[in-house]
Every structure is written in C-alpha cells, then in structure tokens.
Design a protein around this motif. Sequence first.
Motif, PDB file in Angstrom:
ATOM      1  N   SER A 138      39.265 -66.289  18.485  1.00 14.49           N
ATOM      2  CA  SER A 138      39.172 -65.857  19.873  1.00 14.49           C
ATOM      3  C   SER A 138      39.353 -64.347  19.994  1.00 14.49           C
ATOM      4  N   ILE A 139      38.973 -63.859  21.147  1.00 13.14           N
ATOM      5  CA  ILE A 139      39.071 -62.441  21.473  1.00 13.14           C
ATOM      6  C   ILE A 139      40.145 -62.291  22.537  1.00 13.14           C
ATOM      7  N   GLU A 140      41.057 -61.336  22.332  1.00  6.70           N
ATOM      8  CA  GLU A 140      42.136 -61.105  23.279  1.00  6.70           C
ATOM      9  C   GLU A 140      42.008 -59.716  23.891  1.00  6.70           C
ATOM     10  N   TYR A 141      42.178 -59.643  25.199  1.00  8.07           N
ATOM     11  CA  TYR A 141      42.160 -58.370  25.916  1.00  8.07           C
ATOM     12  C   TYR A 141      43.509 -57.688  25.706  1.00  8.07           C
ATOM     13  N   ILE A 142      43.469 -56.416  25.350  1.00  5.40           N
ATOM     14  CA  ILE A 142      44.675 -55.620  25.153  1.00  5.40           C
ATOM     15  C   ILE A 142      44.789 -54.660  26.323  1.00  5.40           C
ATOM     16  N   GLU A 143      45.797 -54.882  27.141  1.00  5.52           N
ATOM     17  CA  GLU A 143      45.984 -54.019  28.313  1.00  5.52           C
ATOM     18  C   GLU A 143      46.649 -52.732  27.878  1.00  5.52           C
TER      19      GLU A 143
ATOM     20  N   VAL B 188      39.694 -65.386  25.248  1.00  8.22           N
ATOM     21  CA  VAL B 188      38.483 -66.211  25.341  1.00  8.22           C
ATOM     22  C   VAL B 188      38.002 -66.484  23.923  1.00  8.22           C
ATOM     23  N   SER B 189      37.592 -67.712  23.676  1.00 10.99           N
ATOM     24  CA  SER B 189      37.092 -68.033  22.338  1.00 10.99           C
ATOM     25  C   SER B 189      35.785 -67.283  22.088  1.00 10.99           C
TER      26      SER B 189
ATOM     27  N   LEU C 167      37.352 -61.132  29.998  1.00 11.19           N
ATOM     28  CA  LEU C 167      38.594 -61.029  29.231  1.00 11.19           C
ATOM     29  C   LEU C 167      39.770 -60.589  30.097  1.00 11.19           C
ATOM     30  N   ARG C 168      39.531 -59.717  31.046  1.00 11.57           N
ATOM     31  CA  ARG C 168      40.615 -59.285  31.940  1.00 11.57           C
ATOM     32  C   ARG C 168      41.069 -60.433  32.831  1.00 11.57           C
TER      33      ARG C 168
ATOM     34  N   PHE D 198      30.676 -54.600  29.738  1.00  5.93           N
ATOM     35  CA  PHE D 198      31.290 -54.761  31.052  1.00  5.93           C
ATOM     36  C   PHE D 198      31.522 -56.232  31.378  1.00  5.93           C
ATOM     37  N   LEU D 199      30.515 -57.080  31.128  1.00  6.42           N
ATOM     38  CA  LEU D 199      30.651 -58.513  31.395  1.00  6.42           C
ATOM     39  C   LEU D 199      31.750 -59.140  30.546  1.00  6.42           C
ATOM     40  N   MET D 200      31.803 -58.740  29.272  1.00  3.47           N
ATOM     41  CA  MET D 200      32.850 -59.250  28.382  1.00  3.47           C
ATOM     42  C   MET D 200      34.232 -58.836  28.879  1.00  3.47           C
TER      43      MET D 200
END
Length: 81
Positions: free
Chosen positions: A73-78, A32-33, A26-27, A20-22
């Motif tokens: 990095s990590i990317e949020y996928i909507e 975020v790296s 990310l949203r 949830f925090l991640m």
Amino acid sequence: KMIKPTKHNHPDKTVIYTSFLMLKELRKKRVVSYSNLLKLIKTKVTSGEFLFMPALNLLFLLGLIEYKAKTDSIEYIEKIL
C-alpha cells in the motif's frame, strides 16, 4: 528538464493531474492499496496505466508518500512545517 505544459498537453492526461488525483485520494484515506490506487487512476484518466508510475514516482520524490511493502500500500506522509 522541467515538467511544463505545452499547448499540446491535455490537462487531464498529464503526470501532474494524475499525481493530483492520487494525492487527493491519499489525503482523504491516508493509506490506499497499490491496486486500488491503480484502479482509481485507470477509471479517472484516459491511458492512466501509463501515467501511474511516473505520477507515483513524482509524489515519492517530493516526499509526500511512502510505499509499505508488507501491505502493498501507499501511505500519505503529512509534512508539518
């Protein structure tokens, strides 16, 4: 086996809470790296370094994130329904 809480789980020390925090971060930032995301979890969750990878794996399995190797990095996928 399902992920379900028991009376012995502290709500702030679970994979679900860490995920949830991640996801919240990310949203907000979209990308975020890896090191900054790990740093965030270490500061917000007791023993967060042990929950980091399982939480990251959960988000990946749910199809909510992608790892970008070139930028580490990590990317949020909507998801659009």
